[in-house]
Design a protein around this motif. Structure first.
Motif, PDB file in Angstrom:
ATOM      1  N   SER A 103       0.691  -1.159  -0.518  1.00 27.12           N
ATOM      2  CA  SER A 103       0.085   0.396   0.087  1.00 27.12           C
ATOM      3  C   SER A 103       1.264   0.923   0.028  1.00 27.12           C
ATOM      4  O   SER A 103       1.986   1.559   0.673  1.00 27.12           O
ATOM      5  N   TRP A 104       0.811   2.074  -0.632  1.00 26.01           N
ATOM      6  CA  TRP A 104       1.084   3.378  -0.634  1.00 26.01           C
ATOM      7  C   TRP A 104       0.975   4.415   0.519  1.00 26.01           C
ATOM      8  O   TRP A 104      -0.134   4.650   0.974  1.00 26.01           O
ATOM      9  N   SER A 105       2.108   4.750   0.731  1.00 28.78           N
ATOM     10  CA  SER A 105       2.498   5.525   1.964  1.00 28.78           C
ATOM     11  C   SER A 105       2.075   6.859   1.600  1.00 28.78           C
ATOM     12  O   SER A 105       1.373   7.491   0.277  1.00 28.78           O
ATOM     13  N   GLU A 106       1.976   8.113   3.130  1.00 29.59           N
ATOM     14  CA  GLU A 106       1.138   9.580   2.399  1.00 29.59           C
ATOM     15  C   GLU A 106       2.232  10.317   1.341  1.00 29.59           C
ATOM     16  O   GLU A 106       1.855  11.150   1.057  1.00 29.59           O
ATOM     17  N   VAL A 107       3.490   9.653   1.960  1.00 33.41           N
ATOM     18  CA  VAL A 107       4.565  10.843   0.691  1.00 33.41           C
ATOM     19  C   VAL A 107       4.549  10.277  -0.642  1.00 33.41           C
ATOM     20  O   VAL A 107       4.819  10.926  -1.294  1.00 33.41           O
ATOM     21  N   ASP A 108       3.954   9.028  -1.229  1.00 32.67           N
ATOM     22  CA  ASP A 108       3.762   8.039  -2.369  1.00 32.67           C
ATOM     23  C   ASP A 108       2.974   9.026  -2.634  1.00 32.67           C
ATOM     24  O   ASP A 108       2.552   9.418  -3.979  1.00 32.67           O
ATOM     25  N   VAL A 109       1.704   9.070  -1.950  1.00 30.24           N
ATOM     26  CA  VAL A 109       0.086  10.041  -2.694  1.00 30.24           C
ATOM     27  C   VAL A 109       0.417  11.489  -3.007  1.00 30.24           C
ATOM     28  O   VAL A 109       0.508  12.346  -4.314  1.00 30.24           O
ATOM     29  N   LEU A 110       1.341  11.792  -1.974  1.00 33.69           N
ATOM     30  CA  LEU A 110       1.553  13.281  -2.229  1.00 33.69           C
ATOM     31  C   LEU A 110       2.754  13.771  -2.258  1.00 33.69           C
ATOM     32  O   LEU A 110       2.381  14.492  -3.887  1.00 33.69           O
ATOM     33  N   ILE A 111       3.736  12.908  -3.530  1.00 31.94           N
ATOM     34  CA  ILE A 111       4.663  13.206  -4.493  1.00 31.94           C
ATOM     35  C   ILE A 111       4.246  13.001  -5.870  1.00 31.94           C
ATOM     36  O   ILE A 111       3.904  13.323  -6.759  1.00 31.94           O
ATOM     37  N   LEU A 112       3.171  11.747  -5.823  1.00 34.68           N
ATOM     38  CA  LEU A 112       2.457  11.579  -7.362  1.00 34.68           C
ATOM     39  C   LEU A 112       1.199  12.622  -7.206  1.00 34.68           C
ATOM     40  O   LEU A 112       1.672  13.571  -8.325  1.00 34.68           O
ATOM     41  N   ALA A 113       0.690  13.351  -6.420  1.00 32.45           N
ATOM     42  CA  ALA A 113      -0.427  14.382  -7.146  1.00 32.45           C
ATOM     43  C   ALA A 113       0.247  15.618  -7.514  1.00 32.45           C
ATOM     44  O   ALA A 113       0.080  16.246  -7.426  1.00 32.45           O
ATOM     45  N   GLY A 114       1.273  15.997  -6.292  1.00 33.78           N
ATOM     46  CA  GLY A 114       2.369  16.608  -6.221  1.00 33.78           C
ATOM     47  C   GLY A 114       2.659  16.982  -7.982  1.00 33.78           C
ATOM     48  O   GLY A 114       2.272  18.389  -8.941  1.00 33.78           O
ATOM     49  N   THR A 115       2.904  15.513  -8.716  1.00 34.44           N
ATOM     50  CA  THR A 115       3.243  15.727 -10.112  1.00 34.44           C
ATOM     51  C   THR A 115       2.362  16.187 -10.574  1.00 34.44           C
ATOM     52  O   THR A 115       2.983  17.196 -12.046  1.00 34.44           O
ATOM     53  N   ILE A 116       1.473  15.680 -10.461  1.00 31.32           N
ATOM     54  CA  ILE A 116       0.208  15.655 -11.699  1.00 31.32           C
ATOM     55  C   ILE A 116      -0.854  17.487 -11.553  1.00 31.32           C
ATOM     56  O   ILE A 116      -0.126  17.855 -12.820  1.00 31.32           O
ATOM     57  N   GLY A 117      -0.327  17.653 -10.418  1.00 29.51           N
ATOM     58  CA  GLY A 117      -0.995  19.377  -9.969  1.00 29.51           C
ATOM     59  C   GLY A 117      -0.021  19.747 -10.940  1.00 29.51           C
ATOM     60  O   GLY A 117      -0.160  21.294 -11.268  1.00 29.51           O
ATOM     61  N   HIS A 118       1.304  19.786 -10.767  1.00 29.92           N
ATOM     62  CA  HIS A 118       1.850  20.576 -11.557  1.00 29.92           C
ATOM     63  C   HIS A 118       2.088  20.822 -12.158  1.00 29.92           C
ATOM     64  O   HIS A 118       2.166  22.084 -13.553  1.00 29.92           O
TER      65      HIS A 118
END
Length: 774
Positions: A548-563
């Motif tokens: 399962s993905w950690s909060e850091v993994d989700v944050l990195i993915l969401a941040g990349t997509i948002g940027h």
């Protein structure tokens, strides 16, 4: 269908190229064009018939010139407030005096994006609106083949002299009887690039063997790029330009005789300058430039000075063509600036406007199938009919007030028709093919989603996978999507007002694109279905295989997509650093929370704690194996006896890991304080401006030296002796180079005037050559 990853990637690349090509074809619309110049040579521009049947007049001839000599002074990156604002009154006193009390007409010329030099020169000389594709060829300007003012003047036998930016020489080869081009890419040159133009002035102004003189000054643009519009260097440069304009104006006035035609001085800019000193966009500072017409033919200005009227930059080509007695360029969408010919008789003014309207209406006919329904064309025909009635009264010798009122009415009708015609033609340049852009975007996004879904399998050890295309191609969904897209294509083709590029293709090609879109969509849905199926399979050992993905993994993915999504807006691109500030701060806080939980909150019996310990043990074991150190094998039985993570991770490393996110946050805040005003407000004072000023060069030198020493200390621990020496020399070279160009100072350098930059650079090169030879 089983494919290797290389074959699949190549196929995706080809389809992606197709989508990008369709998008670009819609994004770069075809410009408004008349006949090419090669045909214009054989077929001179058609002239309008006299407005009114049976009229005997000389309307079919080009009017005689209004000015004898014309000098065009183009000051690169000249903003309107540099002339009409406080800077103009302070640094350009002579020009300000001519504007307020002299014989001149002043305007604000609006330039259309892209505001870069080569497209702006095209607009000034052809009267057309170049597109964004011209930015690509700005660095390698080919010869201009469209009908333009320079070619018309050369064809009419006028002698043209040019000095300045060599872009003109590339656009108009063999058009000038004398020229001297200067390159525009040495932006650190503020003086020589303009002195190379001015050095010819005294000699040329004394001569009589020229008709048009064009001067293109680049120094102001270079100052803007390097230091911005509020730099202390802007004032002296404007004062230099003011003295040059004074010299030219006085020389032109001295050459005018009582019987000869008056001379004309035109002062303009190709584009403006943003608050950061750059250009290319559509901000007010970039698109608004001053446009001055100075001539003894105009009446002296009286009364209070009013705000200059806004005109289009493309209007200059039409106005100069009339002033020089030349045909208006076929592709021009500009209007005649009426105040320039306002001192002429009503008959002549109406004749000039009629010529301009005829040229615009003909250009509209060649680019618009339903031109007769265009409001501008209808207004022009009404004005032309009224003009015919005015000519009848004029030829009958009627000098009553009726003739004057009718002339003013016709004048107003012509101006309204010209404005509407120009607006209709200008809209065609910016009329993007949205349908082709949408089809290209859909293809690109589909390929992107398919790549994202297939990437995990493509990166496996076998590097091959089953492409989910065969089943969907024979499914009901595939055929339904094909029919739906074909129906949409038919609706767009039949209901669109103008024919787009995608609709102009053959039906076989269009259906092929629809089939491709449908196949890609079905492939994506099939891949998603397989992924959902595999996720339902029960896991035998959930503790060990927990992924399962950690909060850091989700944050990195969401941040990349948002940027990535934020780059779709120009404001986010200009202030991109603000997005990075937020993402880095959030990521550091998430890392700190993750480290605290792993080191302090997880219990010994927690499966995730055991996995963390096992991963840490494996990392330590691999590190010892790299150093050829034998350690006892440790299995799951030994792992169970571990009571604390301190057996595998040193206490100091743990605290360093916990402190790292906070140290990064502090460093980021310090870096942000260097320039926290962003791109739009970069001209405002900041700590970076204070640090880079000449008064604080010693503080900057100390900070640079400390930073380089810290880099050496942190990196040299794991380096060999040779690497340490090379790194020390390299860092010393970095400091010496910055000191040689004047950004920082040497500790022993007390007076910067004792030694020049050139000597410092020579000494620096000599020193490193001696080190390398030894």
């Amino acid at each position: 269908m089983r494919l290797r990853s290389g074959v699949f990637a190549s196929s995706c690349l080809l389809v992606e190229a197709l989508g990008v090509a369709l998008f670009l074809r819609g994004f770069f619309p075809l410009p408004v064009r008349s006949l090419p110049r090669s045909e214009a040579r054989r077929d001179p521009p058609a002239e309008p018939a006299p407005p009114g049947s049976g009229m005997v007049s000389n309307w079919t001839k080009i009017p005689p010139p209004l000015f004898k000599k014309v000098v065009i002074v183009l000051i690169d990156a000249l903003r309107d407030d540099f002339v009409f604002g406080s800077k103009g009154k302070q640094f350009m006193p002579y020009t300000t005096q001519v504007i307020e009390k002299g014989t001149s007409h002043s305007f604000i010329a609006e330039a259309k994006p892209p505001t870069v030099t080569m497209p702006r020169i095209k607009a000034l000389t052809t009267g057309s609106i170049p597109g964004f594709i011209d930015v690509i060829v700005n660095l390698n300007s080919p010869a201009l083949l469209d009908d333009n003012l320079i070619w018309q003047a050369k064809t009419a036998g006028k002698r043209i002299i040019f000095y300045g930016d060599d872009t003109w020489v590339k656009l108009f080869p063999k058009h000038f009887v004398e020229y001297d081009g200067t390159t525009s890419f040495f932006v650190s040159d503020f003086t020589e690039v303009d002195d190379n133009v001015t050095r010819h002035l005294d000699r040329v102004l004394k001569r009589e063997d020229w008709d048009i003189l064009i001067l293109h000054y680049l120094g102001l643009d270079h100052i803007g790029h390097m230091t911005g519009p509020n730099s202390p260097l802007v004032g002296p440069k404007l004062h230099e330009m003011d003295n040059i304009l004074k010299k030219i104006h006085i020389s032109l006035l001295s050459k005018e005789g009582e019987s000869s035609l008056p001379n004309l001085l035109v002062v303009c800019g190709d584009h403006g300058m943003s608050e950061t000193g750059s250009h290319g966009g559509s901000s007010e500072g970039e698109v608004h430039t001053p446009l001055l017409f100075i001539s003894s033919a105009f009446e002296k200005r009286s009364g209070p000075l009013t705000q200059p009227k806004l005109v289009q930059q493309t209007d200059l080509a039409t106005t100069l063509a009339v002033g020089l007695g030349l045909p208006i360029s076929r592709n021009s969408v500009g209007n005649l600036i009426l105040p320039v010919v306002g001192d002429k008789t009503m008959r002549e003014q109406l004749r000039f406007l009629h010529l301009n309207g005829f040229q615009l209406s003909r250009l509209l006919q060649e680019n618009t199938p339903a031109y007769e329904k265009d409001p501008g064309y209808e207004h022009f025909k009404i004005a032309e009919k009224s003009h015919g009635n005015w000519i009848k009264l004029y030829l009958d010798g009627n000098n009553s007030e009726i003739l004057l009122n009718l002339g003013k009415k016709v004048l107003k009708q012509y101006l309204e028709a010209l404005k509407t015609l120009s607006s209709s033609l200008s809209k065609q340049v910016a009329q993007y093919d949205m349908y082709s852009m949408l089809v290209g975007t859909v293809i690109v996004l589909e390929v992107l989603f398919l790549l994202l879904l297939i990437t995990p399998k493509a990166l496996s050890s076998r590097a091959e996978f089953e492409v989910p295309l065969s089943p969907p191609l024979f499914s009901l969904l595939f055929y339904l999507m094909c029919l739906m897209l074909c129906a949409v294509h038919v609706i767009v083709c039949t209901s669109a007002e103008s024919l787009c590029y995608f609709c102009s293709m053959s039906w076989l090609t269009a259906v092929g694109v629809m089939v491709l879109i449908s196949a890609l969509m079905c492939g994506i849905l099939s891949a998603i279905g397989k992924i959902l199926e595999s996720s339902r399979v029960p896991v035998k050992n959930p503790v060990v295989s927990n992924s399962s993905w950690s909060e850091v993994d989700v944050l990195i993915l969401a941040g990349t997509i948002g940027h990535v999504l934020s780059l779709g807006a120009s404001s986010f691109i200009e202030e991109e650093h603000q997005t990075w500030y937020f993402l880095i701060n959030t990521l550091c806080l998430a890392l700190c929370q993750e480290l605290c939980r792993n080191y302090f909150l997880l219990k010994e019996g927690d499966p995730q704690h055991s996995i963390t310990l096992k991963q840490s043990f494996d990392n330590v074991k691999e590190a010892y194996e790299c150093k050829n150190i034998d350690i006892p094998a440790a299995g799951d039985s030994k792992l169970g006896k571990v009571t604390s993570s301190a057996e595998f991770i040193k206490g100091s490393d743990k605290w360093i890991s916990l402190a790292s996110p906070w140290i990064i946050l502090i460093c980021c805040r310090l870096l942000r304080s260097l320039n926290q005003t962003g791109v739009q407000w970069a001209h405002r004072p900041d700590f970076g401006h204070w640090l880079t000023s000449s008064e604080h060069k010693s503080e900057l030198s100390f900070l640079a030296a400390v930073s380089l020493v810290m880099i050496f200390i942190l990196v040299q621990r794991k380096c060999s002796l040779v690497s340490k020496i090379a790194m020390a020399l390299g860092l010393l070279g970095v400091y010496s180079y910055r000191a040689a160009i004047g950004n920082i100072i040497f500790p022993w350098q007390r007076d910067s005037k004792d030694i020049s930059k050139e000597i410092q650079m020579a000494l620096l090169l000599w020193m490193f050559q001696q080190v390398l030879w030894d």
